[in-house]
Design a protein around this motif. Structure first.
Motif, PDB file in Angstrom:
ATOM      1  N   ASP A  83       4.522 -35.190  19.584  1.00 51.63           N
ATOM      2  CA  ASP A  83       3.645 -35.306  18.420  1.00 51.63           C
ATOM      3  C   ASP A  83       3.281 -36.787  18.254  1.00 51.63           C
ATOM      4  O   ASP A  83       4.151 -37.628  18.032  1.00 51.63           O
ATOM      5  N   THR A  84       2.012 -37.113  18.392  1.00 50.95           N
ATOM      6  CA  THR A  84       1.583 -38.520  18.331  1.00 50.95           C
ATOM      7  C   THR A  84       1.323 -39.002  16.907  1.00 50.95           C
ATOM      8  O   THR A  84       0.947 -40.166  16.709  1.00 50.95           O
ATOM      9  N   ARG A  85       1.547 -38.151  15.904  1.00 58.08           N
ATOM     10  CA  ARG A  85       1.288 -38.543  14.516  1.00 58.08           C
ATOM     11  C   ARG A  85       2.559 -38.642  13.669  1.00 58.08           C
ATOM     12  O   ARG A  85       2.632 -39.416  12.731  1.00 58.08           O
ATOM     13  N   ARG A  86       3.573 -37.849  13.997  1.00 57.51           N
ATOM     14  CA  ARG A  86       4.765 -37.790  13.163  1.00 57.51           C
ATOM     15  C   ARG A  86       6.019 -38.175  13.953  1.00 57.51           C
ATOM     16  O   ARG A  86       6.186 -37.774  15.104  1.00 57.51           O
ATOM     17  N   GLY A  87       6.882 -38.952  13.317  1.00 59.21           N
ATOM     18  CA  GLY A  87       8.169 -39.250  13.901  1.00 59.21           C
ATOM     19  C   GLY A  87       9.081 -38.032  13.841  1.00 59.21           C
ATOM     20  O   GLY A  87       8.853 -37.083  13.072  1.00 59.21           O
ATOM     21  N   MET A  88      10.146 -38.069  14.631  1.00 60.25           N
ATOM     22  CA  MET A  88      11.010 -36.892  14.783  1.00 60.25           C
ATOM     23  C   MET A  88      12.480 -37.302  14.629  1.00 60.25           C
ATOM     24  O   MET A  88      12.956 -38.247  15.260  1.00 60.25           O
ATOM     25  N   TRP A  89      13.201 -36.596  13.784  1.00 59.31           N
ATOM     26  CA  TRP A  89      14.636 -36.780  13.628  1.00 59.31           C
ATOM     27  C   TRP A  89      15.357 -35.721  14.457  1.00 59.31           C
ATOM     28  O   TRP A  89      15.000 -34.550  14.415  1.00 59.31           O
ATOM     29  N   ILE A  90      16.366 -36.146  15.227  1.00 58.43           N
ATOM     30  CA  ILE A  90      17.093 -35.188  16.053  1.00 58.43           C
ATOM     31  C   ILE A  90      18.583 -35.229  15.706  1.00 58.43           C
ATOM     32  O   ILE A  90      19.119 -36.265  15.290  1.00 58.43           O
ATOM     33  N   SER A  91      19.227 -34.101  15.857  1.00 58.82           N
ATOM     34  CA  SER A  91      20.682 -33.998  15.738  1.00 58.82           C
ATOM     35  C   SER A  91      21.157 -32.990  16.780  1.00 58.82           C
ATOM     36  O   SER A  91      20.382 -32.160  17.264  1.00 58.82           O
TER      37      SER A  91
END
Length: 343
Positions: A83-91
């Motif tokens: 996604d080039t618009r939104r950052g992503m949180w991962i766990s």
């Protein structure tokens, strides 16, 4: 596409054990086409084979977190936010799966491998009762919770420890799933991704390539499959004599040659030099066979034919062990027959 289908699959639970089915049987699980199409992340590699597990004590922070002192492996995953618009949180979490084996402790294949009715592949846990934690694999990571910006790639390193509570003599294959949860900025819903892993609980390079002597193979037989007790007499009578054998494991190099009384190479038997040989499947092509007919070949391509000179010889079957170096004699499992006379 294949990677995304694997990462968005849903592992399936084994009702008999309460664990997930092993990746060796079910891969990543059931494909979820909708999640695959809507995916906004990729994980590379999509699966983690652990055949080269190390052995010994973790060091530094990982040791303080785990205290583990048995077989382990480290792998690094590249997780890309597409996604080039939104950052992503991962766990990340971890789900252990069943461990399975195809072998009895004496090295022979279990009955289920032969398609025996009513027999099943041995599985651990054996039921849904609680089991000791050291009989299941564990996963540790220091960077599995992180933020990955729009269009960027993050790295996650995992440390996977084998189930030390399972006896290595039983040749268990263990596995499980790395369960990732992704959430994008400004969104409350989450997406799930999975990375299956699997390994061998032991030193894969030390597995015997051939079954134990208790199976009666390798052996010399006639055309009807009857044992040839006196190979010298059979050759003198010009009776067709075959050397038959099983292969428990695939090998990159298998040779069958004659060795003279002085211990010197006397030539390859017909079909006696083979590369990339598959294991012998119990329900198909039950054994390999080479013929003793007085003919040998002096080259690896089996084109330079020669007649065996009269004398005393024995047959030598050599198989390269997994991860072995074909230039090192110590990396081969070798079987030598009894001595017999030619001519």
């Amino acid at each position: 596409v294949r990677n995304i289908l694997s990462a968005t699959a849903k592992p399936v639970a084994d009702p008999k054990t309460g664990q997930k089915y092993t990746p060796f049987q079910s891969g990543g699980g059931l494909i979820n086409i909708y999640d695959a199409v809507k995916s906004r992340a990729t994980i590379d590699p999509p699966t983690l084979p652990l055949n080269d597990t190390a052995f010994g004590l973790f060091t530094g922070v990982i040791h303080r977190l785990t205290g583990d002192n048995y077989r382990w492996a480290s792998r690094t995953l590249k997780i890309k936010n597409t996604d080039t618009r939104r950052g992503m949180w991962i766990s990340m979490n971890h789900t252990a799966a069943d461990s399975v084996t195809m072998f009895n402790r004496n090295g022979t294949l279990v009955d289920a491998a032969y398609g025996t009715s009513g027999k099943t592949i041995p599985t651990w846990p054996a039921n849904t009762k609680p089991v000791a934690g050291n009989t299941l694999p564990k996963v540790t990571s220091l960077d599995s919770n992180q933020y990955i910006g729009p269009g960027l790639t993050g790295l996650v390193t995992v440390f996977i420890t084998a189930p030390s509570g399972l006896n290595e003599a039983d040749r268990w294959f263990y596995g499980g799933y790395l369960d990732f949860t992704m959430r994008w900025d400004g969104e409350s819903t989450q997406s799930s991704y999975v990375v299956p892993y699997g390994g061998y609980n032991g030193d894969y390079s030390k597995i015997n390539m051939m079954p134990p002597a208790s199976t009666g193979l390798p052996a010399f037989v006639d055309d009807d499959g009857n044992d040839v007790e006196d190979v010298s007499a059979a050759l003198a009578a010009k009776n067709k004599t075959h050397l038959v054998f099983f292969m428990n494991m695939p090998t990159r190099l298998l040779t069958v040659d004659l060795v003279d009384a002085a211990g010197k190479f006397a030539g390859y038997l017909p079909y006696g030099y083979n590369t990339n040989v598959v294991r012998t499947l119990p329900t198909y092509a039950p054994y390999f066979s080479v013929m003793l007919n007085g003919t040998v070949y002096m080259d690896k391509d089996l084109t330079k034919e020669a007649t065996v000179a009269p004398g005393k010889y024995h047959a030598r079957l050599s198989t390269l062990r997994t991860f072995g170096n074909p230039k090192k004699s110590s990396d081969f499992e070798v079987w030598n027959s009894q001595q017999f006379t030619v001519g």
